[in-house]
Design a protein around this motif. Structure first.
Motif, short mmCIF file in Angstrom:
data_model
loop_
_atom_site.label_atom_id
_atom_site.label_comp_id
_atom_site.label_asym_id
_atom_site.label_seq_id
_atom_site.Cartn_x
_atom_site.Cartn_y
_atom_site.Cartn_z
N GLY A 1 12.98 0.26 -12.62
CA GLY A 1 14.03 -0.07 -11.66
C GLY A 1 13.54 -0.84 -10.44
N LEU A 2 14.50 -1.44 -9.76
CA LEU A 2 14.19 -2.27 -8.59
C LEU A 2 13.53 -1.49 -7.46
CD1 LEU A 2 17.29 -4.63 -8.43
CD2 LEU A 2 14.93 -5.25 -8.98
N ASP A 3 13.92 -0.23 -7.26
CA ASP A 3 13.30 0.55 -6.19
C ASP A 3 11.81 0.70 -6.41
OD1 ASP A 3 15.69 0.84 -4.86
OD2 ASP A 3 16.09 2.86 -5.61
N LYS A 4 11.41 0.97 -7.65
CA LYS A 4 9.98 1.11 -7.95
C LYS A 4 9.28 -0.25 -7.85
CE LYS A 4 9.39 5.51 -8.98
NZ LYS A 4 8.72 6.16 -10.07
N GLN A 5 9.95 -1.31 -8.30
CA GLN A 5 9.36 -2.63 -8.18
C GLN A 5 9.15 -2.98 -6.70
OE1 GLN A 5 11.69 -6.21 -8.73
NE2 GLN A 5 10.05 -7.12 -9.96
N ASN A 6 10.16 -2.72 -5.88
CA ASN A 6 10.05 -3.00 -4.45
C ASN A 6 8.94 -2.17 -3.82
OD1 ASN A 6 12.07 -4.93 -4.43
ND2 ASN A 6 13.67 -3.46 -3.90
N ALA A 7 8.82 -0.91 -4.21
CA ALA A 7 7.75 -0.06 -3.68
C ALA A 7 6.38 -0.62 -4.06
CB ALA A 7 7.91 1.38 -4.18
N PHE A 8 6.24 -1.07 -5.30
CA PHE A 8 4.98 -1.66 -5.75
C PHE A 8 4.66 -2.92 -4.95
CE2 PHE A 8 2.84 -4.77 -8.57
CZ PHE A 8 1.60 -4.15 -8.64
N MET A 9 5.64 -3.80 -4.79
CA MET A 9 5.40 -5.04 -4.05
C MET A 9 5.07 -4.75 -2.59
SD MET A 9 5.38 -7.24 -6.35
CE MET A 9 5.03 -8.58 -5.23
N GLU A 10 5.72 -3.76 -2.01
CA GLU A 10 5.41 -3.37 -0.63
C GLU A 10 3.94 -2.95 -0.52
OE1 GLU A 10 6.62 -1.99 3.40
OE2 GLU A 10 7.86 -3.01 1.92
N GLU A 11 3.48 -2.18 -1.49
CA GLU A 11 2.08 -1.74 -1.48
C GLU A 11 1.12 -2.92 -1.66
OE1 GLU A 11 0.90 1.15 -0.63
OE2 GLU A 11 2.88 2.05 -0.42
N PRO B 1 -5.50 -9.51 -4.16
CA PRO B 1 -4.40 -9.22 -5.08
C PRO B 1 -4.79 -9.37 -6.55
CG PRO B 1 -4.11 -11.38 -4.12
CD PRO B 1 -5.30 -10.76 -3.44
N CYS B 2 -6.00 -9.84 -6.81
CA CYS B 2 -6.46 -9.99 -8.20
C CYS B 2 -7.38 -8.85 -8.62
CB CYS B 2 -7.20 -11.33 -8.37
SG CYS B 2 -8.55 -11.56 -7.22
N ASP B 3 -7.70 -7.97 -7.70
CA ASP B 3 -8.59 -6.84 -7.98
C ASP B 3 -7.78 -5.75 -8.69
OD1 ASP B 3 -10.03 -4.39 -7.77
OD2 ASP B 3 -11.02 -5.07 -5.95
N THR B 4 -8.18 -5.43 -9.92
CA THR B 4 -7.39 -4.47 -10.69
C THR B 4 -7.39 -3.07 -10.05
OG1 THR B 4 -9.26 -4.09 -12.17
CG2 THR B 4 -7.60 -5.69 -12.88
N GLU B 5 -8.43 -2.73 -9.32
CA GLU B 5 -8.42 -1.42 -8.64
C GLU B 5 -7.37 -1.42 -7.53
OE1 GLU B 5 -9.79 1.35 -9.73
OE2 GLU B 5 -10.43 0.08 -11.38
N VAL B 6 -7.20 -2.52 -6.84
CA VAL B 6 -6.16 -2.65 -5.81
C VAL B 6 -4.79 -2.52 -6.47
CG1 VAL B 6 -5.09 -4.24 -4.15
CG2 VAL B 6 -7.59 -4.03 -4.26
N LEU B 7 -4.61 -3.17 -7.62
CA LEU B 7 -3.33 -3.09 -8.34
C LEU B 7 -3.05 -1.67 -8.82
CD1 LEU B 7 -3.60 -6.38 -10.43
CD2 LEU B 7 -2.20 -5.98 -8.38
N ARG B 8 -4.07 -1.01 -9.36
CA ARG B 8 -3.89 0.37 -9.82
C ARG B 8 -3.48 1.29 -8.66
NH1 ARG B 8 -8.50 -1.16 -13.04
NH2 ARG B 8 -7.98 -0.94 -15.26
N ALA B 9 -4.18 1.13 -7.53
CA ALA B 9 -3.88 1.98 -6.37
C ALA B 9 -2.47 1.73 -5.85
CB ALA B 9 -4.91 1.74 -5.27
N ALA B 10 -2.07 0.48 -5.80
CA ALA B 10 -0.71 0.14 -5.34
C ALA B 10 0.33 0.73 -6.30
CB ALA B 10 -0.55 -1.37 -5.23
N ALA B 11 0.07 0.64 -7.59
CA ALA B 11 0.99 1.19 -8.59
C ALA B 11 1.09 2.71 -8.45
CB ALA B 11 0.53 0.81 -10.00
N ARG B 12 -0.04 3.38 -8.22
CA ARG B 12 -0.01 4.85 -8.03
C ARG B 12 0.81 5.21 -6.80
NH1 ARG B 12 -5.29 4.59 -9.54
NH2 ARG B 12 -6.01 4.52 -7.40
N ARG B 13 0.54 4.51 -5.68
CA ARG B 13 1.27 4.81 -4.44
C ARG B 13 2.77 4.55 -4.59
NH1 ARG B 13 -3.31 2.11 -2.21
NH2 ARG B 13 -2.02 0.27 -1.80
#
Length: 188
Positions: A82-92, A104-116
């Motif tokens: 859903g959009l709320d989760k997408q928006n939360a991910f993009m905010e992170e 923004p290309c570091d997969t650890e940064v992406l994983r952490a943002a997705a978790r948050r």
């Protein structure tokens, strides 16, 4: 940045071999892309001023890099969570890049943002492990929205009948004005 640009940059020696995963210096890249320090300084100061007005400290340190993996995760989030989760991910992601100097290309940064953001971590791992995951959605979005896009971020605000497009960093007042025009909020 288009993946082919990164491949050409690595092949030509312009970018280091690990540019796709760790990126390149953000400020150096901006200087090369936008015409040097004299042109970049006012852009940086404008963005820093906007962020200061929101009590956010802008950080120009760190690296930038290809964002395809982040876009693939965002496409998954919209489609499946859903959009709320997408928006939360993009905010992170924005917070990581603009305030914490994380690439923004570091997969650890992406994983952490997705978790948050509360995304399904197993799905995020599947996407990162499968280079073609969510590419169909990305291609469709590019075909739909790429015409006329000249800067990032790029926003399309709509009330279902009209669209207002905004390219690049904009002051909060610009968003308020657009939302008022669309009738999404009362005059402030």
């Amino acid at each position: 940045m288009p993946p082919e640009m990164w491949r050409r940059g690595v092949e030509s020696g312009e970018f280091p071999p690990d540019a796709e995963t760790v990126g390149i210096n953000k400020l150096d890249y901006y200087h090369s892309k936008f015409g040097g320090p004299a042109r970049v300084a006012p852009m940086v100061e404008r963005l820093a001023g906007i962020m200061r007005s929101l009590d956010v400290e802008y950080n120009m340190d760190g690296n930038t890099g290809p964002t395809l993996d982040g876009h693939r995760i965002a496409a998954y989030a919209e489609r499946a969570e859903g959009l709320d989760k997408q928006n939360a991910f993009m905010e992170e992601i924005f917070k990581s890049y603009f305030t914490m100097a994380q690439a923004p290309c570091d997969t650890e940064v992406l994983r952490a943002a997705a978790r948050r953001a509360g995304l399904d971590t197993d799905e995020v791992e599947r996407i990162l492990a499968t280079p073609t995951a969510e590419l169909g959605e990305i291609d469709e979005q590019l075909q739909r929205f790429a015409r006329g896009v000249s800067g990032v971020p790029y926003f399309i605000l709509s009330d279902g009948k009209r669209r207002i497009r905004m390219s690049g960093a904009q002051p909060p007042e610009q968003f308020l004005d657009a939302l008022e025009q669309l009738g999404a909020i009362e005059d402030a």
